[in-house]
Design a protein around this motif. Structure first.
Motif, PDB file in Angstrom:
ATOM      1  N   ASP A  62       0.839  -1.212   0.000  1.00 23.81           N
ATOM      2  CA  ASP A  62       0.000   0.000   0.000  1.00 23.81           C
ATOM      3  C   ASP A  62       0.868   1.254   0.000  1.00 23.81           C
ATOM      4  N   ARG A  63       1.869   1.247   0.852  1.00 18.42           N
ATOM      5  CA  ARG A  63       2.758   2.416   0.960  1.00 18.42           C
ATOM      6  C   ARG A  63       3.561   2.627  -0.311  1.00 18.42           C
ATOM      7  N   GLU A  64       4.114   1.548  -0.853  1.00 17.78           N
ATOM      8  CA  GLU A  64       4.983   1.677  -2.013  1.00 17.78           C
ATOM      9  C   GLU A  64       4.213   2.013  -3.289  1.00 17.78           C
ATOM     10  N   LEU A  65       2.957   1.576  -3.380  1.00 16.02           N
ATOM     11  CA  LEU A  65       2.143   1.970  -4.531  1.00 16.02           C
ATOM     12  C   LEU A  65       1.866   3.473  -4.512  1.00 16.02           C
ATOM     13  N   ARG A  66       1.671   4.007  -3.317  1.00 16.50           N
ATOM     14  CA  ARG A  66       1.502   5.470  -3.228  1.00 16.50           C
ATOM     15  C   ARG A  66       2.769   6.176  -3.703  1.00 16.50           C
ATOM     16  N   HIS A  67       3.915   5.654  -3.303  1.00 12.89           N
ATOM     17  CA  HIS A  67       5.174   6.252  -3.761  1.00 12.89           C
ATOM     18  C   HIS A  67       5.292   6.164  -5.283  1.00 12.89           C
ATOM     19  N   LEU A  68       4.909   5.004  -5.832  1.00 12.22           N
ATOM     20  CA  LEU A  68       5.011   4.817  -7.282  1.00 12.22           C
ATOM     21  C   LEU A  68       4.199   5.858  -8.041  1.00 12.22           C
ATOM     22  N   TYR A  69       2.947   6.079  -7.602  1.00 14.33           N
ATOM     23  CA  TYR A  69       2.048   6.952  -8.370  1.00 14.33           C
ATOM     24  C   TYR A  69       2.118   8.421  -7.983  1.00 14.33           C
ATOM     25  N   THR A  70       2.772   8.737  -6.864  1.00  8.61           N
ATOM     26  CA  THR A  70       2.887  10.148  -6.481  1.00  8.61           C
ATOM     27  C   THR A  70       4.301  10.694  -6.634  1.00  8.61           C
ATOM     28  N   LYS A  71       5.307   9.795  -6.562  1.00 14.28           N
ATOM     29  CA  LYS A  71       6.690  10.253  -6.635  1.00 14.28           C
ATOM     30  C   LYS A  71       7.457   9.662  -7.810  1.00 14.28           C
ATOM     31  N   GLY A  72       7.111   8.457  -8.186  1.00 15.21           N
ATOM     32  CA  GLY A  72       7.806   7.822  -9.298  1.00 15.21           C
ATOM     33  C   GLY A  72       8.501   6.544  -8.893  1.00 15.21           C
ATOM     34  N   VAL A  73       8.932   5.791  -9.905  1.00 17.39           N
ATOM     35  CA  VAL A  73       9.462   4.458  -9.679  1.00 17.39           C
ATOM     36  C   VAL A  73      10.743   4.466  -8.846  1.00 17.39           C
ATOM     37  N   PRO A  79      13.366  -0.943  -2.649  1.00 16.14           N
ATOM     38  CA  PRO A  79      13.858  -2.186  -3.256  1.00 16.14           C
ATOM     39  C   PRO A  79      13.372  -3.427  -2.513  1.00 16.14           C
ATOM     40  N   HIS A  80      12.918  -3.265  -1.276  1.00 13.35           N
ATOM     41  CA  HIS A  80      12.419  -4.399  -0.508  1.00 13.35           C
ATOM     42  C   HIS A  80      10.985  -4.798  -0.905  1.00 13.35           C
ATOM     43  N   GLN A  81      10.344  -3.942  -1.722  1.00  5.51           N
ATOM     44  CA  GLN A  81       8.987  -4.267  -2.178  1.00  5.51           C
ATOM     45  C   GLN A  81       8.956  -5.613  -2.904  1.00  5.51           C
ATOM     46  N   ALA A  82       9.995  -5.901  -3.652  1.00  5.59           N
ATOM     47  CA  ALA A  82      10.024  -7.121  -4.464  1.00  5.59           C
ATOM     48  C   ALA A  82       9.898  -8.382  -3.619  1.00  5.59           C
ATOM     49  N   THR A  83      10.443  -8.354  -2.406  1.00  4.68           N
ATOM     50  CA  THR A  83      10.411  -9.553  -1.566  1.00  4.68           C
ATOM     51  C   THR A  83       9.488  -9.417  -0.359  1.00  4.68           C
ATOM     52  N   ALA A  84       8.821  -8.276  -0.208  1.00  5.89           N
ATOM     53  CA  ALA A  84       7.967  -8.065   0.961  1.00  5.89           C
ATOM     54  C   ALA A  84       6.528  -8.494   0.735  1.00  5.89           C
ATOM     55  N   TRP A  85       6.071  -8.489  -0.497  1.00  5.70           N
ATOM     56  CA  TRP A  85       4.631  -8.611  -0.735  1.00  5.70           C
ATOM     57  C   TRP A  85       4.140 -10.034  -0.926  1.00  5.70           C
ATOM     58  N   PHE A  86       4.951 -10.939  -1.528  1.00  6.65           N
ATOM     59  CA  PHE A  86       4.395 -12.173  -2.059  1.00  6.65           C
ATOM     60  C   PHE A  86       4.096 -13.192  -0.953  1.00  6.65           C
ATOM     61  N   PRO A  87       3.085 -14.048  -1.175  1.00  8.01           N
ATOM     62  CA  PRO A  87       2.629 -14.962  -0.116  1.00  8.01           C
ATOM     63  C   PRO A  87       3.683 -15.936   0.390  1.00  8.01           C
ATOM     64  N   ALA A  88       4.717 -16.234  -0.418  1.00 10.07           N
ATOM     65  CA  ALA A  88       5.751 -17.176   0.015  1.00 10.07           C
ATOM     66  C   ALA A  88       6.859 -16.517   0.819  1.00 10.07           C
TER      67      ALA A  88
END
Length: 414
Positions: free
Chosen positions: A115-126, A131-140
């Motif tokens: 939720d936090r990182e998507l806000r950053h993506l759409y308000t501030k940019g990629v 970088p921890h988003q890649a391994t923080a979200w997935f169910p495994a």
């Protein structure tokens, strides 16, 4: 090969406490933990209640550098696993970690970080996305992080089947041990729904209590005539499952034995239930048959307790189908009424409480049942019941889309 599978350790992190002893004590004392959600703004949400974890410090269970990289649901899993290992008195230097697995049930994945990182993506940019988003979200993620932290290299899995994920995780882990794939497994579930997107996802199913005028402590009322829906909660529940011979060799305490497990699917629409009960009773019968017992041997049922009109009616119908004349007499309880339905951790929490109930010969209570729905015709326990004759507990769990899971836990066969 069909080995006996026992429970030797329990780690719990719930809205009503950190640690299995605290959770158990607060549950027996009917201490409620449902409140208005504080972890995000619910002013525009039709539902406002939740069971939030409080008093939890991730650095009590893991290095601070690691904790900063993880979503809360992975932090919860690590903490519950650490507590389960300590409770089981497992010395990791004296067990074969090639035969030590990790089974994790989860529903949503890591959406507090997302939720936090998507806000950053759409308000501030990629470039502002962590970088921890890649391994923080997935169910495994919890399975991987627990395996790495404790060096567990045995047969492991992540199970995702909505609210039934936690119980399915424990059930499949038990089968893995029974079939000889592992000697010992950390099995359970974890969930952190207290952020806008997963909470919204819970709302879309249409089963949350949306009566904002309800007193929070009375918001979750399974089988009560005035029920309005379930209340989501967050937390984690993990059990140390072990081949009985392995447990005996290391002189482990045994809470109980997993005797039977059943699954079925209604293959229905993700939101409404089918027109009439069909799948839960099938899963319940499968679990009883695999346990090699009769319905009359079951001492109490840990109910799924959806707290919707149709959900509770169908669970009651399943109980009556399986138990016949005993359907109105067997003890039924849903302690989740105190702290919320933990979704992907819910079934594992119920399994843990059932094991502790058998070990202490106590049926945990259900709260908020002021006027039992007479049409359900169930013996819902509203106070803790001490009973020296408890032999078997049945645990029910259901998920969106018609997934049904049921398990039989019995006293250890000494």
């Amino acid at each position: 090969m069909n080995r006996q599978v026992v429970i030797t350790g329990i780690g719990l992190l719930a809205p009503n406490g950190v640690g299995s002893r605290t959770v158990w004590s607060n549950t027996l004392n009917r201490k409620g933990a449902v409140r208005r959600v504080t972890k995000f703004d619910t002013s525009r949400f039709p539902a406002v209640f939740g069971g939030e974890v409080t008093g939890f410090e991730p650095i009590d269970f893991m290095p601070s550098r690691l904790a900063r990289k993880l979503d809360p649901y992975t932090q919860y899993a690590i903490a519950a696993c650490a507590m389960a290992l300590k409770d089981a008195e497992v010395d990791l230097e004296k067990v074969d970690r090639q035969q030590f697995g990790v089974y994790v049930g989860n529903c949503f994945g890591g959406w507090t970080v997302t939720d936090r990182e998507l806000r950053h993506l759409y308000t501030k940019g990629v470039r502002d996305v962590s970088p921890h988003q890649a391994t923080a979200w997935f169910p495994a993620a919890p399975q991987g992080q627990v395996s790495i932290l404790f060096g567990l290299r045995g047969h492991s899995k992540t199970i995702v089947c909505d609210r039934a994920s936690g119980l399915a995780s424990v059930g499949y882990a038990a089968r893995s041990i029974a079939q000889g794939h592992c000697d010992i497994i950390l099995a359970g579930g974890t969930e952190a729904v207290m952020s806008p997107l997963p909470y919204s996802a819970c709302l879309t199913e249409g089963i949350l209590n949306q009566d904002r005028d309800t007193p929070p402590e009375a918001a979750y009322r399974p089988f009560d005539a005035g029920r309005h829906g379930l209340v989501p909660g967050e937390g984690a529940a993990f059990l140390v499952l072990e081949d009985r011979a392995h447990a005996i060799r290391r002189r482990a305490r045994i809470y109980g034995e997993i005797r039977g497990f059943g699954l079925s699917s209604d293959a229905c629409h993700p939101a409404p239930l089918p027109r009439e009960e069909r799948g839960l009773s099938i899963a319940m019968r499968k679990a009883i048959d695999e346990a090699g017992i009769e319905p009359s041997d079951v001492s109490f049922i840990m109910a799924d307790g959806m707290a919707t009109i149709d959900g509770d009616a169908q669970e009651a119908a399943a109980i009556h189908k399986v138990f016949g004349a005993l359907g109105s007499k067997v003890k039924v309880t849903a302690p989740k009424s105190m702290f919320g339905h933990l979704y992907g951790a819910g079934g594992a929490m119920d399994a843990a409480l059932a094991a502790m109930g058998l070990f202490s010969q106590t049926v945990p209570p259900t709260t908020n049942v002021d006027a039992l729905d007479a049409s359900c015709d169930l013996a819902v326990t509203t106070d803790a019941i001490k009973d020296g004759e408890l032999r078997f507990a049945q645990i029910n769990s259901r998920g969106s889309g018609g997934m049904n899971a049921s398990m039989i836990i019995g006293q250890d066969r000494r």
